[in-house]
Design an enzyme around this catalytic site. Structure first.
Site, short mmCIF file in Angstrom:
data_model
loop_
_atom_site.label_atom_id
_atom_site.label_comp_id
_atom_site.label_asym_id
_atom_site.label_seq_id
_atom_site.Cartn_x
_atom_site.Cartn_y
_atom_site.Cartn_z
CB CYS A 69 -2.09 -15.60 -10.25
SG CYS A 69 -3.47 -14.88 -10.99
CD GLU A 86 -0.59 -15.08 -13.37
OE1 GLU A 86 0.40 -14.18 -12.90
OE2 GLU A 86 -1.64 -14.64 -13.78
CG HIS A 126 -5.77 -12.82 -12.67
ND1 HIS A 126 -5.01 -12.15 -11.73
CD2 HIS A 126 -7.08 -12.11 -12.68
CE1 HIS A 126 -5.55 -11.31 -10.99
NE2 HIS A 126 -6.82 -10.95 -11.59
CB CYS A 140 -2.25 -10.91 -8.04
SG CYS A 140 -3.29 -12.06 -8.44
#
Length: 168
Positions: free
Chosen positions: A103, A72, A70, A100
């Site tokens: 993260c 992040e 992801h 999410c």
């Protein structure tokens, strides 16, 4: 980067007051466009310390075939390398889509001080939409949150991507 070293010689971020939120969110949006160019969901993230970008990331789950890739997480990894520590106290994260649960947890674990969010995430948002993991008094760290910076641009980027993906 302006270096703020403690007695061990490690670099630490200091407060991020006075940062231009829109400027740094535009940098995250540039990374989201890069993700879209690889046919990835267009999410971008930058981490700022002492007025300098120390971490950049964009969604790469499909390209890397890795559920952890992801934006992040990629940005946190780069920022950790930049400061030579897992702690990113005093840093600000700019991300185009509300994080999410994974993260949000990584942001907590990295001790990031502040997050600036573009669009909210109705599917898995964990910084206010479904749950707010970053301001839970039960945890030993909380994060200052700013919502809706360049929100329309971030949301449009995502909706255009999915509309194109579905062929509509």
């Amino acid at each position: 980067m302006t270096e703020n070293k403690d007695i061990t010689g490690e670099i630490h971020c200091v407060g991020s007051n006075g940062l231009d939120d829109e400027y740094y969110m535009k940098k995250a949006i540039e990374l989201a466009h890069k993700a879209a160019g690889f046919n990835e969901v267009p999410i971008g993230c930058v981490i700022v310390c002492n007025g300098e970008i120390i971490g950049r990331g964009y969604n790469m789950r499909n390209s890397e075939k890795n559920a952890l890739a992801h934006a992040e997480i990629m940005a946190i990894n780069e920022a950790n390398e930049a400061v030579g520590d897992w702690r990113l106290e005093g840093a600000t994260t700019y991300v185009t889509l509300e994080p999410c649960p994974m993260c949000a947890g990584a942001i907590l674990q990295a001790r990031i001080s502040r997050i600036v969010i573009g669009a909210m995430n109705k599917k898995s948002g964990s910084v206010g939409t479904i749950v707010n993991l970053l301001n839970n008094d039960e945890f030993n760290h909380q994060v200052d949150i700013t919502y809706d910076v360049c929100a329309d641009e971030c949301a449009t980027l995502l909706s255009d991507f999915f509309r194109k993906l579905r062929g509509k």
